[in-house]
Design an enzyme around this catalytic site. Structure first.
Site, PDB file in Angstrom:
ATOM      1  N   GLU A  33       0.849  -1.082  -0.026  1.00 25.57           N
ATOM      2  CA  GLU A  33       0.103   0.073  -0.020  1.00 25.57           C
ATOM      3  C   GLU A  33       0.768   1.335   0.047  1.00 25.57           C
ATOM      4  O   GLU A  33       1.915   1.228   0.784  1.00 25.57           O
ATOM      5  CB  GLU A  33      -0.735  -0.007   1.155  1.00 25.57           C
ATOM      6  CG  GLU A  33      -2.212   0.481   0.993  1.00 25.57           C
ATOM      7  CD  GLU A  33      -3.055  -0.481   0.053  1.00 25.57           C
ATOM      8  OE1 GLU A  33      -2.994   0.301  -1.178  1.00 25.57           O
ATOM      9  OE2 GLU A  33      -3.433  -1.584   0.576  1.00 25.57           O
ATOM     10  N   HIS A  34       0.559   2.289  -0.880  1.00 26.51           N
ATOM     11  CA  HIS A  34       1.409   3.281  -0.980  1.00 26.51           C
ATOM     12  C   HIS A  34       2.892   3.126  -1.454  1.00 26.51           C
ATOM     13  O   HIS A  34       3.583   4.090  -1.356  1.00 26.51           O
ATOM     14  CB  HIS A  34       1.425   4.298   0.404  1.00 26.51           C
ATOM     15  CG  HIS A  34       0.110   4.920   0.683  1.00 26.51           C
ATOM     16  ND1 HIS A  34      -0.528   6.074   0.216  1.00 26.51           N
ATOM     17  CD2 HIS A  34      -1.015   4.385   1.511  1.00 26.51           C
ATOM     18  CE1 HIS A  34      -1.691   6.267   0.855  1.00 26.51           C
ATOM     19  NE2 HIS A  34      -1.889   5.341   1.588  1.00 26.51           N
ATOM     20  N   ASP A  36       3.016   2.249  -4.724  1.00 24.67           N
ATOM     21  CA  ASP A  36       2.912   2.478  -6.347  1.00 24.67           C
ATOM     22  C   ASP A  36       3.672   3.725  -6.781  1.00 24.67           C
ATOM     23  O   ASP A  36       4.708   3.736  -7.784  1.00 24.67           O
ATOM     24  CB  ASP A  36       1.590   2.272  -6.896  1.00 24.67           C
ATOM     25  CG  ASP A  36       0.663   3.364  -6.227  1.00 24.67           C
ATOM     26  OD1 ASP A  36       1.063   4.099  -5.077  1.00 24.67           O
ATOM     27  OD2 ASP A  36      -0.742   3.715  -6.615  1.00 24.67           O
ATOM     28  N   SER A 127     -14.890   1.066 -10.886  1.00 23.62           N
ATOM     29  CA  SER A 127     -14.285   2.108 -12.008  1.00 23.62           C
ATOM     30  C   SER A 127     -13.585   1.408 -13.040  1.00 23.62           C
ATOM     31  O   SER A 127     -13.696   1.466 -14.299  1.00 23.62           O
ATOM     32  CB  SER A 127     -14.055   3.148 -11.505  1.00 23.62           C
ATOM     33  OG  SER A 127     -12.826   3.008 -10.746  1.00 23.62           O
ATOM     34  N   ASP A 171      -5.311  -0.533 -10.669  1.00 20.75           N
ATOM     35  CA  ASP A 171      -6.654  -1.036 -10.634  1.00 20.75           C
ATOM     36  C   ASP A 171      -6.988  -1.484 -12.157  1.00 20.75           C
ATOM     37  O   ASP A 171      -7.258  -2.853 -12.203  1.00 20.75           O
ATOM     38  CB  ASP A 171      -7.554  -0.098 -10.408  1.00 20.75           C
ATOM     39  CG  ASP A 171      -7.249   0.360  -9.080  1.00 20.75           C
ATOM     40  OD1 ASP A 171      -6.813  -0.048  -8.340  1.00 20.75           O
ATOM     41  OD2 ASP A 171      -7.699   1.579  -8.738  1.00 20.75           O
ATOM     42  N   TYR A 221      -3.261  12.149   1.137  1.00 25.14           N
ATOM     43  CA  TYR A 221      -2.787  11.590  -0.079  1.00 25.14           C
ATOM     44  C   TYR A 221      -1.649  12.337  -0.433  1.00 25.14           C
ATOM     45  O   TYR A 221      -0.464  11.747  -0.566  1.00 25.14           O
ATOM     46  CB  TYR A 221      -3.623  11.073  -0.937  1.00 25.14           C
ATOM     47  CG  TYR A 221      -2.906  10.293  -2.016  1.00 25.14           C
ATOM     48  CD1 TYR A 221      -2.887   8.771  -1.969  1.00 25.14           C
ATOM     49  CD2 TYR A 221      -2.729  11.059  -3.355  1.00 25.14           C
ATOM     50  CE1 TYR A 221      -2.237   8.306  -3.139  1.00 25.14           C
ATOM     51  CE2 TYR A 221      -2.276  10.238  -4.276  1.00 25.14           C
ATOM     52  CZ  TYR A 221      -1.945   9.153  -4.461  1.00 25.14           C
ATOM     53  OH  TYR A 221      -1.348   8.309  -5.321  1.00 25.14           O
TER      54      TYR A 221
HETATM   55  P1  ADP Z   1     -14.351   2.123  -6.828  1.00 20.21           P
HETATM   56  O1  ADP Z   1     -13.649   2.195  -5.693  1.00 20.21           O
HETATM   57  O2  ADP Z   1     -15.424   1.243  -6.950  1.00 20.21           O
HETATM   58  O3  ADP Z   1     -13.513   2.169  -8.142  1.00 20.21           O
HETATM   59  P2  ADP Z   1     -14.895   4.698  -7.645  1.00 20.21           P
HETATM   60  O4  ADP Z   1     -15.658   5.899  -7.170  1.00 20.21           O
HETATM   61  O5  ADP Z   1     -13.553   4.919  -8.206  1.00 20.21           O
HETATM   62  O6  ADP Z   1     -15.073   3.833  -6.827  1.00 20.21           O
HETATM   63  O7  ADP Z   1     -15.914   4.302  -9.052  1.00 20.21           O
HETATM   64  C1  ADP Z   1     -17.448   4.319  -8.959  1.00 20.21           C
HETATM   65  C2  ADP Z   1     -18.163   4.841 -10.119  1.00 20.21           C
HETATM   66  O8  ADP Z   1     -17.748   4.111 -11.137  1.00 20.21           O
HETATM   67  C3  ADP Z   1     -19.656   5.161  -9.895  1.00 20.21           C
HETATM   68  O9  ADP Z   1     -19.744   6.283  -9.067  1.00 20.21           O
HETATM   69  C4  ADP Z   1     -20.081   4.776 -11.172  1.00 20.21           C
HETATM   70  O10 ADP Z   1     -19.879   6.160 -11.805  1.00 20.21           O
HETATM   71  C5  ADP Z   1     -19.276   3.869 -11.933  1.00 20.21           C
HETATM   72  N1  ADP Z   1     -19.489   2.448 -11.674  1.00 20.21           N
HETATM   73  C6  ADP Z   1     -18.927   1.562 -11.229  1.00 20.21           C
HETATM   74  N2  ADP Z   1     -19.660   0.340 -11.311  1.00 20.21           N
HETATM   75  C7  ADP Z   1     -20.947   0.724 -11.716  1.00 20.21           C
HETATM   76  C8  ADP Z   1     -22.126  -0.123 -12.316  1.00 20.21           C
HETATM   77  N3  ADP Z   1     -22.357  -1.243 -11.848  1.00 20.21           N
HETATM   78  N4  ADP Z   1     -22.951   0.723 -12.605  1.00 20.21           N
HETATM   79  C9  ADP Z   1     -22.961   2.057 -13.123  1.00 20.21           C
HETATM   80  N5  ADP Z   1     -21.853   3.017 -12.889  1.00 20.21           N
HETATM   81  C10 ADP Z   1     -20.761   2.249 -12.259  1.00 20.21           C
HETATM   82 MG    MG Z   2     -12.070   3.415  -8.672  1.00 21.68          MG
END
Ligand code: ADP
Ligand code: MG
Length: 397
Positions: A33-34, A36, A127, A171, A221
């Site tokens: 962690e941290h 990268d 995401s 990721d 961060y």
């Molecule tokens: P994570 O840790 O899950 O990556 P993020 O904030 O980086 O969190 O990304 C989440 C965003 O990605 C959501 O707010 C949405 O815009 C998009 N997203 C992720 N999964 C979905 C899904 N199943 N349906 C629609 N949008 C999604």
């Molecule tokens: Mg994300």
């Protein structure tokens, strides 16, 4: 109707029955962690929670999207100057198209219906799963030969530049390159990687969500990054070849202790120790010593809590409860810190009791509920067979 049938049915209803189906997983980071942004190593793995996308090209020069989970559609004319949607989720897809265009790959219009079971916003990279899935599908349909690493770079840039989130490459890399029963040892400097076998089949990866999300994470961060850079600049005065903390040994750091503010020293100490831990933990896996591996997860948490100071009460409570539960091999906070999930390696036979204990004890100590996700390591983004059409047939009323 199950999730995949539902996605296929929605696609058929909206755009016809010609499409490919892609499965793009979320990811965990076992340790590292941290490290990268210090050019060090990380050890992510793709998990069996994913986003499924039904996708096909169209002749309309339009991008037509439907999110099953949000129950929302979005449509836009394809052009070379795409703008943000103002809606959130479409940007992860438009960002990929935007990056493809910048790399000289122009897609025709396309249709996409998607949904998944990666918890959203919990640090399991929903995401990256979305970006990776769309990119993989577009490459497949357009016949582009793009390496998985190149795809990871494109997807990362989509998130950096279009969505505006400064994530590293881990990721997207893990979602695309994941391998069942393996963790991926990624060198964040060279992007070389190695699949390290996780041979013991008798455990699950259990994520416990603190339920806490803190704005603090972004500013802290940036401060941590500056503190690492400060440490490097002090060491560079005597070791000009050092570029990042990755290049610094514990001995060299300790030789410079007197020249550093104590807090800068502690931050650097954590990063160097954590990076060493990733390498040692990979050795443990090679030796099939999962208990030694788990021990390093606990040490990683202690360092994140005491030296890097990015934990929080809720994360510490979850890890402290886990420490005392039978069948727990290792536990630590995962991600940037100040909230999000802990990652726990738990013997399969103990998962149910672990879940029960952690939920009750967390509630008792914090007044909060923890969502628990039980996962296993899976392959990365791939094409999957469509279910038989009867199962998702769109019924005409
Ligand atoms: P994570 O840790 O899950 O990556 P993020 O904030 O980086 O969190 O990304 C989440 C965003 O990605 C959501 O707010 C949405 O815009 C998009 N997203 C992720 N999964 C979905 C899904 N199943 N349906 C629609 N949008 C999604
Ligand atoms: Mg994300």
């Amino acid at each position: 109707m199950n999730l995949i049938d539902n996605i296929c049915s929605e696609f058929t209803k909206r755009f016809g029955n010609q499409f490919i189906l892609i499965e793009a997983p979320g990811r965990v980071n076992l340790i590292g962690e941290h490290t990268d942004y210090n050019d060090g190593f990380v050890l992510p793995a793709a998990i069996d929670k994913a986003i499924w996308l039904a996708l096909n090209l169209n002749n309309e020069n339009r991008v037509r999207l439907f999110s099953v989970d949000m129950n929302e559609e979005y449509e836009i004319e394809l052009s070379t100057s795409l703008n943000k949607s103002g809606k959130g989720w479409p940007d992860y897809i438009l960002g990929v198209v935007d990056q493809l265009q910048k790399h000289g790959m122009e897609t025709t219009g396309f249709d996409c219906v998607f949904g998944g079971n990666v918890p959203i916003g919990a640090g399991l990279s929903s995401s990256a799963a979305l970006e990776s899935g769309v990119l993989y599908g577009l490459a497949e349909r357009n016949g582009w030969e793009i390496s998985l690493m190149k795809m990871a770079q494109i997807a990362q840039k989509a998130e950096n530049e279009f969505v505006g989130v400064q994530c590293g490459i881990m990721d997207q890399f893990a979602s695309l390159n994941g391998k069942a029963a393996h963790a991926l040892k990624l060198d964040c400097r060279t992007l070389d990687y190695e699949a390290v076998p996780l041979q013991d089949p008798d455990f699950k990866i259990v994520l416990c969500d603190t339920g806490v999300r803190r704005e603090l994470a972004g500013s802290e961060y940036n401060i941590r990054r500056q503190q690492c850079e400060k440490g490097v600049s002090i060491i560079q005065e005597t070791h000009p070849k050092v570029k990042k903390l990755r290049d610094v040994t514990l001995k060299v750091l300790k030789d410079h202790k007197d020249k550093m503010e104590p807090v800068v020293f502690d931050r650097c100490l954590f990063v160097i120790e954590e990076n060493n831990r990733v390498l040692d933990a990979c050795e443990d896996l090679e030796q099939n010593d999962i208990d030694a591996f788990g021990e390093k997860m606990f040490l990683s948490h202690d360092g994140l809590k005491n030296k890097y100071e990015v934990s929080c009460k809720e994360l510490d409570v979850l890890v402290d409860i886990a420490r005392d539960v039978d069948g727990v091999i290792g536990s630590r906070m995962m991600g940037g810190g100040f909230g999000g999930c802990t990652i726990n390696l738990v013997r399969t036979g103990s998962v149910e009791s672990f879940k029960d204990i952690i939920q009750k004890s967390y509630k008792a100590e914090t007044g909060l509920d923890t969502e628990v996700y039980v996962t296993a390591i899976s392959d990365g983004t791939r094409l999957v067979d469509k279910p038989k059409e009867e199962s998702f047939k769109v019924l005409e009323i």
